[in-house]
Design an enzyme around this catalytic site. Sequence first.
Site, mmCIF file in Angstrom:
data_model
loop_
_atom_site.group_PDB
_atom_site.id
_atom_site.type_symbol
_atom_site.label_atom_id
_atom_site.label_comp_id
_atom_site.label_asym_id
_atom_site.label_seq_id
_atom_site.Cartn_x
_atom_site.Cartn_y
_atom_site.Cartn_z
ATOM 1 N N SER A 27 -26.522 -5.455 30.306
ATOM 2 C CA SER A 27 -25.721 -4.292 30.699
ATOM 3 C C SER A 27 -26.046 -3.789 32.104
ATOM 4 O O SER A 27 -25.999 -2.580 32.369
ATOM 5 C CB SER A 27 -25.856 -3.172 29.672
ATOM 6 O OG SER A 27 -25.383 -3.609 28.413
ATOM 7 N N LYS A 85 -19.992 -16.360 30.699
ATOM 8 C CA LYS A 85 -19.952 -16.662 29.255
ATOM 9 C C LYS A 85 -18.638 -17.389 28.922
ATOM 10 O O LYS A 85 -18.138 -18.144 29.755
ATOM 11 C CB LYS A 85 -20.164 -15.392 28.428
ATOM 12 C CG LYS A 85 -21.441 -14.659 28.848
ATOM 13 C CD LYS A 85 -21.885 -13.597 27.910
ATOM 14 C CE LYS A 85 -23.159 -12.951 28.439
ATOM 15 N NZ LYS A 85 -23.692 -11.923 27.566
ATOM 16 N N GLU A 125 -27.942 -15.935 23.470
ATOM 17 C CA GLU A 125 -26.768 -16.285 22.651
ATOM 18 C C GLU A 125 -26.828 -17.735 22.210
ATOM 19 O O GLU A 125 -26.376 -18.090 21.118
ATOM 20 C CB GLU A 125 -25.476 -15.981 23.447
ATOM 21 C CG GLU A 125 -25.243 -14.475 23.539
ATOM 22 C CD GLU A 125 -24.479 -14.019 24.769
ATOM 23 O OE1 GLU A 125 -23.876 -14.862 25.463
ATOM 24 O OE2 GLU A 125 -24.512 -12.803 25.047
ATOM 25 N N GLY A 162 -24.686 -6.890 26.496
ATOM 26 C CA GLY A 162 -23.320 -6.601 26.062
ATOM 27 C C GLY A 162 -23.195 -5.345 25.213
ATOM 28 O O GLY A 162 -22.177 -5.116 24.572
ATOM 29 N N HIS A 194 -30.439 -19.043 27.026
ATOM 30 C CA HIS A 194 -29.852 -17.710 26.862
ATOM 31 C C HIS A 194 -29.957 -17.295 25.390
ATOM 32 O O HIS A 194 -29.830 -18.129 24.492
ATOM 33 C CB HIS A 194 -28.394 -17.724 27.318
ATOM 34 C CG HIS A 194 -27.809 -16.358 27.436
ATOM 35 N ND1 HIS A 194 -27.402 -15.632 26.332
ATOM 36 C CD2 HIS A 194 -27.612 -15.555 28.507
ATOM 37 C CE1 HIS A 194 -26.962 -14.453 26.740
ATOM 38 N NE2 HIS A 194 -27.080 -14.379 28.053
ATOM 39 N N GLY A 239 -20.974 -8.978 31.509
ATOM 40 C CA GLY A 239 -19.715 -8.226 31.537
ATOM 41 C C GLY A 239 -19.266 -7.810 32.929
ATOM 42 O O GLY A 239 -18.094 -7.982 33.297
ATOM 43 N N GLU A 287 -34.055 -10.744 29.663
ATOM 44 C CA GLU A 287 -32.869 -10.120 29.083
ATOM 45 C C GLU A 287 -33.193 -9.606 27.691
ATOM 46 O O GLU A 287 -33.135 -10.369 26.722
ATOM 47 C CB GLU A 287 -31.729 -11.143 28.990
ATOM 48 C CG GLU A 287 -31.298 -11.707 30.328
ATOM 49 C CD GLU A 287 -29.864 -12.227 30.273
ATOM 50 O OE1 GLU A 287 -29.081 -11.819 31.128
ATOM 51 O OE2 GLU A 287 -29.540 -13.014 29.375
ATOM 52 N N ASN A 338 -22.879 -14.510 34.922
ATOM 53 C CA ASN A 338 -22.769 -15.334 33.716
ATOM 54 C C ASN A 338 -21.432 -14.984 33.069
ATOM 55 O O ASN A 338 -21.311 -13.969 32.397
ATOM 56 C CB ASN A 338 -23.948 -15.018 32.776
ATOM 57 C CG ASN A 338 -23.854 -15.760 31.463
ATOM 58 O OD1 ASN A 338 -23.029 -16.659 31.307
ATOM 59 N ND2 ASN A 338 -24.707 -15.392 30.515
HETATM 60 P P1 PGA Z 1 -24.269 -8.348 29.942
HETATM 61 O O1 PGA Z 1 -24.813 -9.839 29.735
HETATM 62 O O2 PGA Z 1 -24.425 -8.034 31.410
HETATM 63 O O3 PGA Z 1 -22.836 -8.392 29.499
HETATM 64 O O4 PGA Z 1 -25.121 -7.454 29.097
HETATM 65 C C1 PGA Z 1 -25.918 -10.331 30.445
HETATM 66 C C2 PGA Z 1 -26.229 -11.731 29.966
HETATM 67 O O5 PGA Z 1 -26.170 -11.970 28.761
HETATM 68 O O6 PGA Z 1 -26.531 -12.623 30.780
#
Ligand code: PGA
Length: 275
Positions: A234, A30, A118, A194, A116, A256, A188, A28
């Site tokens: 993460s 983002k 976000e 993140g 998601h 990330g 998640e 992802n």
């Molecule tokens: P992250 O994001 O690996 O940066 O924690 C995962 C996601 O939001 O899909």
Amino acid sequence: MNAQKGIVTFRQKKRLNDTMRQQLVAANWKMNKSWEEGVALTEAIVQQLQDQPADQPVVLAVPFIHIKAVSELLEGNNTIRPGVQNIHTEDSGAYTGEISAPMAKSAGAEYAVVGHSERRKHFNETDGLVLMKLKAAHQHSLKPILCCGEPLEVREQEEHKAYVSEQLTNSLLKLSAGEMQNTIVAYEPIWAIGTGKTATPEQAQEMHAHIREQIAAQFGSQAAENTTILYGGSCKPANAESLFSQPDVDGGLIGGASLVADDFVAVVRALNVNA
Ligand code: PGA
């Protein structure tokens, strides 16, 4: 080491039981990567994952501007497939700035991340809207990756299972059996996205088993057994192996660590460490 042995046995057992469940890792990106960076990252991933088995797909959920180029770079690649991070509920219309499922599909997308955290947080997406997006994805043969997961305060109150159950009751569990069969779930925990804080393998396993139980209660145990449930938050080379070795963790949704080819490839390879 005994634990390692146990894992191998479990995986072999899974094969013996002829589980249909697919393991998968999805990137992802983002809101990251310029045009040139997106092309370079895709090329590096393709180059490094030439030997990735076709029954363990890798999805690149990229920003819309990249979808056409990424799908062209992935032409003829049976393992790495293109996806988007969001779709609108409607097919077309006066929704300035939005992209519909048929538009994403026409540019080459095969997967769509839906719901998601976000999007839920910054764009006020509710479970009801998420359900409409799941339906739109299925209507246009995009395979949705439905995200669910609790915020920190809910986890601290130990209400996380009830919270995720409610998210699923209002979205996933309202799909038809056929749609369910073609849906991937991603757990998640918001507090792990993140932040560098990962759920422990035990926390992930507990919730993944819980999600599978919810699916079993609605669609039957076979459907639940066949559902791919990813962990996200993460997840990176250092912890991917221990997360993926859990019996109900079938891969990951990677933010990330998906932005650097070497890191992402290392996460993908963690799927096979215990195979
Ligand atoms: P992250 O994001 O690996 O940066 O924690 C995962 C996601 O939001 O899909």
